[in-house]
Design a protein around this motif. Structure first.
Motif, PDB file in Angstrom:
ATOM      1  N   GLN A 130       9.911  -5.017   9.305  1.00 34.19           N
ATOM      2  CA  GLN A 130       9.929  -6.439   9.692  1.00 34.19           C
ATOM      3  C   GLN A 130      10.625  -7.263   8.611  1.00 34.19           C
ATOM      4  N   LEU A 131      10.468  -6.846   7.347  1.00 31.28           N
ATOM      5  CA  LEU A 131      11.052  -7.599   6.227  1.00 31.28           C
ATOM      6  C   LEU A 131      12.419  -7.066   5.824  1.00 31.28           C
ATOM      7  N   ILE A 132      12.688  -5.806   6.191  1.00 34.65           N
ATOM      8  CA  ILE A 132      13.985  -5.179   5.867  1.00 34.65           C
ATOM      9  C   ILE A 132      14.522  -4.562   7.164  1.00 34.65           C
ATOM     10  N   THR A 168      -8.758   4.539  12.488  1.00 30.69           N
ATOM     11  CA  THR A 168      -7.338   4.867  12.448  1.00 30.69           C
ATOM     12  C   THR A 168      -6.708   4.254  11.200  1.00 30.69           C
ATOM     13  N   CYS A 169      -5.603   4.830  10.817  1.00 25.79           N
ATOM     14  CA  CYS A 169      -4.867   4.397   9.649  1.00 25.79           C
ATOM     15  C   CYS A 169      -3.394   4.670   9.995  1.00 25.79           C
ATOM     16  N   LEU A 170      -2.470   4.005   9.325  1.00 28.84           N
ATOM     17  CA  LEU A 170      -1.066   4.118   9.754  1.00 28.84           C
ATOM     18  C   LEU A 170      -0.199   4.916   8.784  1.00 28.84           C
ATOM     19  N   TYR A 171       0.602   5.813   9.340  1.00 26.60           N
ATOM     20  CA  TYR A 171       1.674   6.465   8.586  1.00 26.60           C
ATOM     21  C   TYR A 171       2.964   5.675   8.865  1.00 26.60           C
TER      22      TYR A 171
HETATM   23  C1  LIG Z   1      -4.981   8.779   7.628  1.00 26.09           C
HETATM   24  C2  LIG Z   1      -4.173   8.814   6.367  1.00 26.09           C
HETATM   25  C3  LIG Z   1      -4.422   9.803   5.440  1.00 26.09           C
HETATM   26  C4  LIG Z   1      -3.671   9.872   4.271  1.00 26.09           C
HETATM   27  N1  LIG Z   1      -3.961  10.841   3.351  1.00 26.09           N
HETATM   28  C5  LIG Z   1      -3.278  10.898   2.186  1.00 26.09           C
HETATM   29  C6  LIG Z   1      -3.661  11.815   1.182  1.00 26.09           C
HETATM   30  O1  LIG Z   1      -4.625  12.566   1.345  1.00 26.09           O
HETATM   31  N2  LIG Z   1      -2.932  11.835   0.031  1.00 26.09           N
HETATM   32  C7  LIG Z   1      -1.902  10.984  -0.172  1.00 26.09           C
HETATM   33  O2  LIG Z   1      -1.273  11.071  -1.242  1.00 26.09           O
HETATM   34  N3  LIG Z   1      -1.521  10.081   0.756  1.00 26.09           N
HETATM   35  C8  LIG Z   1      -2.200  10.013   1.920  1.00 26.09           C
HETATM   36  N4  LIG Z   1      -1.881   9.076   2.862  1.00 26.09           N
HETATM   37  C9  LIG Z   1      -0.691   8.225   2.675  1.00 26.09           C
HETATM   38  C10 LIG Z   1      -0.919   7.016   1.785  1.00 26.09           C
HETATM   39  O3  LIG Z   1      -2.181   6.434   1.989  1.00 26.09           O
HETATM   40  C11 LIG Z   1       0.213   6.032   2.067  1.00 26.09           C
HETATM   41  O4  LIG Z   1       1.445   6.714   1.874  1.00 26.09           O
HETATM   42  C12 LIG Z   1       0.169   4.807   1.169  1.00 26.09           C
HETATM   43  O5  LIG Z   1      -1.073   4.167   1.249  1.00 26.09           O
HETATM   44  C13 LIG Z   1       1.294   3.852   1.592  1.00 26.09           C
HETATM   45  O6  LIG Z   1       1.253   2.713   0.771  1.00 26.09           O
HETATM   46  P1  LIG Z   1       2.072   1.393   1.106  1.00 26.09           P
HETATM   47  O7  LIG Z   1       1.967   0.529  -0.093  1.00 26.09           O
HETATM   48  O8  LIG Z   1       3.412   1.773   1.612  1.00 26.09           O
HETATM   49  O9  LIG Z   1       1.289   0.725   2.332  1.00 26.09           O
HETATM   50  P2  LIG Z   1      -0.039  -0.191   2.316  1.00 26.09           P
HETATM   51  O10 LIG Z   1      -1.038   0.360   1.376  1.00 26.09           O
HETATM   52  O11 LIG Z   1      -0.459  -0.390   3.731  1.00 26.09           O
HETATM   53  O12 LIG Z   1       0.454  -1.564   1.699  1.00 26.09           O
HETATM   54  C14 LIG Z   1       1.362  -2.422   2.349  1.00 26.09           C
HETATM   55  C15 LIG Z   1       0.823  -3.828   2.154  1.00 26.09           C
HETATM   56  O13 LIG Z   1       1.811  -4.782   2.477  1.00 26.09           O
HETATM   57  C16 LIG Z   1       1.160  -5.886   3.091  1.00 26.09           C
HETATM   58  N5  LIG Z   1       2.163  -6.654   3.845  1.00 26.09           N
HETATM   59  C17 LIG Z   1       2.979  -6.180   4.813  1.00 26.09           C
HETATM   60  N6  LIG Z   1       3.770  -7.151   5.305  1.00 26.09           N
HETATM   61  C18 LIG Z   1       3.453  -8.287   4.627  1.00 26.09           C
HETATM   62  C19 LIG Z   1       3.914  -9.623   4.690  1.00 26.09           C
HETATM   63  N7  LIG Z   1       4.842 -10.021   5.565  1.00 26.09           N
HETATM   64  N8  LIG Z   1       3.367 -10.543   3.845  1.00 26.09           N
HETATM   65  C20 LIG Z   1       2.418 -10.168   2.940  1.00 26.09           C
HETATM   66  N9  LIG Z   1       1.912  -8.902   2.872  1.00 26.09           N
HETATM   67  C21 LIG Z   1       2.433  -7.983   3.695  1.00 26.09           C
HETATM   68  C22 LIG Z   1       0.126  -5.213   3.975  1.00 26.09           C
HETATM   69  O14 LIG Z   1      -0.884  -6.079   4.403  1.00 26.09           O
HETATM   70  C23 LIG Z   1      -0.374  -4.112   3.052  1.00 26.09           C
HETATM   71  O15 LIG Z   1      -1.479  -4.524   2.279  1.00 26.09           O
HETATM   72  C24 LIG Z   1      -2.620   8.956   4.038  1.00 26.09           C
HETATM   73  C25 LIG Z   1      -2.368   7.943   4.973  1.00 26.09           C
HETATM   74  C26 LIG Z   1      -3.138   7.858   6.124  1.00 26.09           C
HETATM   75  C27 LIG Z   1      -2.874   6.767   7.109  1.00 26.09           C
END
Ligand SMILES: Cc1cc2nc3c(=O)[nH]c(=O)nc-3n(C[C@H](O)[C@H](O)[C@H](O)COP(=O)(O)OP(=O)(O)OC[C@H]3O[C@@H](n4cnc5c(N)ncnc54)[C@H](O)[C@@H]3O)c2cc1C
Length: 387
Positions: A209-211, A320-323
Motif C-alpha cells: 500500500q505504501l510502496i 490467524t496471523c499474516l505472511y
Molecule cells: C503464523 C506465523 C508464524 C510465524 N512463525 C515464525 C517463526 O516461528 N519464526 C520466525 O522467524 N518467523 C515467523 N513468522 C514470521 C514473522 O513473524 C514475520 O516475518 C515478521 O513478524 C514480519 O515483520 P514485519 O515487521 O514485516 O511485519 P509486522 O510485525 O506486522 O509489522 C508491520 C507494522 O507496520 C504497521 N503499519 C503498516 N502500515 C502502516 C501505516 N500505513 N501506518 C502506520 N503503521 C503501519 C502495522 O500496523 C504493523 O505493526 C511467523 C509469521 C506468522 C504469521
C-alpha cells in the motif's frame, strides 16, 4: 515548517522490523520518529501469537546464516540491556521424510558454519521423544541451540529501549501517503504532516500500500495457529518437550512446548500450526474478519492425530496471523530505487522473518545512515524480481 515535525529519520510501521529499526537508530544517536497505525504489539499484522522459532542451521538458504549469527548476539544484548528473558533454548527437532532437500540444506549449513546438529536414531527418538509417532523411514535431527523468542515482549522491549534513547514513537497514527518534497521526505498521516531527511518503510502486510512498485512481488496470506490441550500436560510442558518441525512432503507442521500461563500469559495450551506457504489467496490486511475456518482446524487435527497423538485432546483456541510472501520466499531489504538511497525498505518476510528482527534493524540503520551495509544482504535486493 514547525521544527517539532522535522526529524532525521521516519520509520513507517513499528511492528517487528520497525521497532528494531527505531531501537538501532536511537542507539546511534539519531533523531527518529516511528509511526504505527495500531498499538504495537498487536494481532492484526505478522508478529502475534506468543512464540516464534529461532534456529541457526538454516534450511531455507545458507546465505542467511551470517545474519542469524549476529541476530543471536543482538538478542542476547537486548536481554542484557533490559534484564528480560526473550529467548528460550529448547532445542529444535526436525522430522523429515527421506531425501528431503530442506534437511540436506540444514546439514550443509551446519558443516559450513560449524553449527551443532545431531542425527537421532529411530531408537533414541522413541526413547527420548516418545510423543512423536513417525514413519520408520523418516530422518530426525536435533539442533540443540535453537528454541523460541517471545515476539510481543521482544517488540515491547525494542520500543521501550528506543524511547529511552530518545526516539519518538506515535501509536494509533496511520500513514496515508509519503513523497519526496523539496529534497526532503514528507509523510502525511491521519493526524499530521511530518518531514525527515530519510525514510524507512517496514509496513509488513501493508507494504505494497505504501510502496506500490512492490505490489506484483508480494502476496499476503492468512495463516492459522492453534493452542491445543494435550491428553497429558507433563510430557509436553516447557523443559520436557522441544520445538519441532515436521515435514512429510505434503504437510509442514511445527510446534512448541506447552508454556506456563504464569510466565507467558494466555492463550493456554500447546501451540501448533501448519506452515501453508503456498495456499491462500491474496488477503487485504485491512480486513477485520480473521475467523479461522473449520476445514483449517480439521487439517491440523488430522496432522496431530497422525504424528503426535498424545498431544491432542481438543483445540483450546485458534487465531490467524499474516505472511507477506515474495515469489522466492526470500526477504526484500534494500534502498528503494529512485530516492538517492534516502529511502530503505524491509518487506516480504515470507513467514520466517522474526528470528532476524534484532539484526534487521541494525542493517536498516546502516542502509539509511551509511548508504550501504557490512552485512551480506545482496541476495535480498529488490531488483531481483525485475530480471
Ligand atoms: C503464523 C506465523 C508464524 C510465524 N512463525 C515464525 C517463526 O516461528 N519464526 C520466525 O522467524 N518467523 C515467523 N513468522 C514470521 C514473522 O513473524 C514475520 O516475518 C515478521 O513478524 C514480519 O515483520 P514485519 O515487521 O514485516 O511485519 P509486522 O510485525 O506486522 O509489522 C508491520 C507494522 O507496520 C504497521 N503499519 C503498516 N502500515 C502502516 C501505516 N500505513 N501506518 C502506520 N503503521 C503501519 C502495522 O500496523 C504493523 O505493526 C511467523 C509469521 C506468522 C504469521
Amino acid at each position: 515548517m514547525s521544527q517539532k515535525k522535522m526529524v532525521d529519520v521516519i520509520v513507517i510501521g513499528v511492528g517487528s522490523m520497525g521497532s528494531s529499526a527505531c531501537y538501532h537508530l536511537a542507539k546511534r544517536g539519531v533523531n527518529v520518529l516511528g509511526l504505527e497505525q495500531f498499538e504495537a504489539p498487536h494481532d492484526l499484522g505478522s508478529h502475534s501469537g506468543q512464540s516464534r522459532i529461532i534456529r541457526k542451521a538454516y534450511g531455507e538458504d545458507t546465505d542467511y546464516v551470517p545474519l542469524l549469527i549476529k541476530a543471536y548476539q543482538n538478542w542476547e544484548t537486548l536481554e542484557q540491556e533490559t534484564q528480560t528473558k526473550l529467548y528460550y533454548q529448547t532445542g529444535l527437532l526436525y522430522l523429515c521424510a527421506p531425501h528431503n532437500q530442506y534437511l540436506n540444506n540444514i546439514k550443509c549449513a551446519s558443516k559450513a558454519f560449524n553449527i551443532e546438529v545431531n542425527t537421532i536414531s529411530k531408537e533414541s527418538l522413541n526413547s527420548k521423544y516418545p510423543q512423536f509417532v513417525i514413519p520408520h523411514n523418516f530422518e530426525h535431527i536435533l539442533e540443540p541451540q535453537s528454541g523460541f523468542l517471545r515476539p510481543e515482549l521482544c517488540i515491547t522491549k525494542l520500543i521501550e529501549q528506543a524511547i529511552l534513547r530518545g526516539a519518538s514513537i506515535k501509536m494509533h497514527e496511520k500513514v496515508l501517503s509519503w513523497e519526496q518534497h523539496q529534497g526532503m521526505i514528507r509523510v502525511k498521516t491521519d493526524q499530521d504532516l511530518y518531514y525527515a531527511s530519510k525514510l524507512i518503510i517496514t509496513a509488513g502486510p501493508w507494504a505494497s500500500q505504501l510502496i506500490p512498485t512492490l505490489k506484483p512481488h508480494l502476496k499476503v496470506i492468512k495463516q492459522m495457529i492453534a493452542w491445543v490441550k494435550p491428553k497429558s500436560w507433563e510430557q509436553f510442558r516447557l523443559g520436557n518437550f522441544p520445538c519441532w518441525i515436521l515435514n512429510d512432503l505434503n504437510l509442514y507442521g511445527y510446534g512448541f512446548p506447552a508454556l506456563p500461563n504464569e510466565t507467558f500469559g494466555t492463550p493456554l495450551g500447546m501451540k501448533v500450526a501448519l506452515h501453508q506457504y503456498q495456499t491462500g489467496s491474496d488477503f487485504n490486511p485491512d480486513t477485520k474478519d480473521r475467523r479461522v475456518h473449520q476445514t483449517e482446524l480439521d487439517l491440523l487435527i488430522h496432522f496431530m492425530k497422525q504424528f503426535i497423538p498424545e498431544g491432542f485432546k481438543e483445540i483450546l483456541q485458534s487465531k490467524t496471523c499474516l505472511y507477506t510472501n515474495t515469489l522466492d520466499s526470500n526477504f526484500i531489504i534494500d534502498h528503494l530505487e529512485g530516492y538517492d538511497k534516502n529511502v530503505a525498505i524491509a518487506a516480504g518476510f515470507s513467514g520466517h522473518g522474526f528470528k532476524f528482527v534484532s539484526v534487521i534493524g541494525d542493517i536498516l540503520a546502516d542502509l539509511i545512515l551509511e548508504k550501504s551495509t557490512k552485512y551480506p544482504i545482496k541476495f535480498l535486493n529488490a531488483s531481483r524480481f525485475k530480471r
